[in-house]
Scaffold this active site. Sequence first.
Site, PDB file in Angstrom:
ATOM      1  N   SER A   1       0.893  -1.148  -0.097  1.00 17.49           N
ATOM      2  CA  SER A   1       0.225   0.542   0.011  1.00 17.49           C
ATOM      3  C   SER A   1       0.762   1.444  -0.028  1.00 17.49           C
ATOM      4  CB  SER A   1      -0.507  -0.043   1.350  1.00 17.49           C
ATOM      5  OG  SER A   1      -1.803  -1.011   1.077  1.00 17.49           O
TER       6      SER A   1
HETATM    7  C1  SAM Z   1      -2.912  -4.143   0.180  1.00 13.23           C
HETATM    8  S1  SAM Z   1      -2.182  -5.280   0.655  1.00 13.23           S
HETATM    9  C2  SAM Z   1      -1.350  -6.313   1.913  1.00 13.23           C
HETATM   10  C3  SAM Z   1      -0.569  -5.153   1.951  1.00 13.23           C
HETATM   11  C4  SAM Z   1       0.425  -5.335   3.225  1.00 13.23           C
HETATM   12  N1  SAM Z   1      -0.005  -4.799   4.971  1.00 13.23           N
HETATM   13  C5  SAM Z   1       1.907  -4.123   3.407  1.00 13.23           C
HETATM   14  O1  SAM Z   1       2.377  -4.140   3.924  1.00 13.23           O
HETATM   15  O2  SAM Z   1       2.343  -4.961   2.278  1.00 13.23           O
HETATM   16  C6  SAM Z   1      -3.372  -7.089   0.258  1.00 13.23           C
HETATM   17  C7  SAM Z   1      -3.215  -8.399   0.933  1.00 13.23           C
HETATM   18  O3  SAM Z   1      -4.299  -9.212   1.656  1.00 13.23           O
HETATM   19  C8  SAM Z   1      -3.650 -10.613   1.055  1.00 13.23           C
HETATM   20  N2  SAM Z   1      -5.151 -10.770   1.086  1.00 13.23           N
HETATM   21  C9  SAM Z   1      -6.506 -10.956   0.433  1.00 13.23           C
HETATM   22  N3  SAM Z   1      -7.246 -12.294   0.831  1.00 13.23           N
HETATM   23  C10 SAM Z   1      -7.095 -12.357   1.949  1.00 13.23           C
HETATM   24  C11 SAM Z   1      -7.212 -13.486   2.718  1.00 13.23           C
HETATM   25  N4  SAM Z   1      -8.752 -13.941   2.804  1.00 13.23           N
HETATM   26  N5  SAM Z   1      -6.305 -13.162   3.668  1.00 13.23           N
HETATM   27  C12 SAM Z   1      -5.100 -13.539   3.597  1.00 13.23           C
HETATM   28  N6  SAM Z   1      -4.486 -12.433   2.816  1.00 13.23           N
HETATM   29  C13 SAM Z   1      -5.373 -12.461   1.913  1.00 13.23           C
HETATM   30  C14 SAM Z   1      -3.483 -10.248  -0.869  1.00 13.23           C
HETATM   31  O4  SAM Z   1      -2.625 -11.480  -1.358  1.00 13.23           O
HETATM   32  C15 SAM Z   1      -2.831  -8.938  -0.716  1.00 13.23           C
HETATM   33  O5  SAM Z   1      -1.523  -9.816  -0.674  1.00 13.23           O
END
Ligand code: SAM
Length: 234
Positions: free
Chosen positions: A78
């Site tokens: 993000s």
């Molecule tokens: C916006 S990104 C996260 C950014 C992260 N906090 C960082 O610092 O880079 C959202 C993440 O949520 C993951 N995601 C989506 N659905 C999910 C789920 N049900 N359980 C765990 N992770 C999930 C995606 O694969 C993605 O890596």
Amino acid sequence: MQGWLIPPPKEPTKTKEEFRKEREKKVRWLIRQGYLRSERIKDAVSKVPREDFIPFMHRDYAYSEVPLSLPGEEATISCPHSYPLFYEPLGLDADHKFLEVGLGSGYGTALAREIVGPEGLVVSIEIDPLTFEFARKNLEGEGYNDVILVKGDGGLGYPEMAPYDRICITAACMEIPPPLIEQLRIGGRLIAPVIKMGIQNLILLEKSEKGISQKVVCQVLYVSLRGIFGVSED
Ligand SMILES: C[S@@+](CC[C@H](N)C(=O)[O-])C[C@H]1O[C@@H](n2cnc3c(N)ncnc32)[C@H](O)[C@@H]1O
């Protein structure tokens, strides 16, 4: 909400010292804009080298206000301001037991580890195996070996370490997954982008003896949550 203009991939040229200066400048900007307020969160953003959590060909853009793609399906790191945007209203602080859903690059996990300190605990869950491996290597490379990383569906939480003082969902959901509310301690807070009529509202939820209260912090734009409580395609 508007989208972003993502800069094109290129070989990185910036030095560690240049990144350090950009980080300092970013901290000053985040304070001026009102995103960064608490000392612990400010210290964490000042300390963690964000460039080391960015894919090689986008490394030079580490401190630009754009989300950058990560290995895996639909994963992004993000924008820099997103972390205090979530962690300040959450009131993430020393000694907290913190659960993050959506490990992504591991950057938010590293910040949280710095904020909760040695008496706190950070658990982070990632559903995408490729993204998980990317984050695991980044965190190991920076010496964050004392965080619990879980490969799986974060919508189900991680009951093994519950209850949590604070929970952060970093992907947009239609409703806050009930298992996460269950795993939140009484007196705890959870923050998540929740979709309503096509708009993502950043929701701050508080759990008290009297029940659950929720308020909208602002509008955001996040990738969709996957898994059992995920956003369906149709
Ligand atoms: C916006 S990104 C996260 C950014 C992260 N906090 C960082 O610092 O880079 C959202 C993440 O949520 C993951 N995601 C989506 N659905 C999910 C789920 N049900 N359980 C765990 N992770 C999930 C995606 O694969 C993605 O890596």
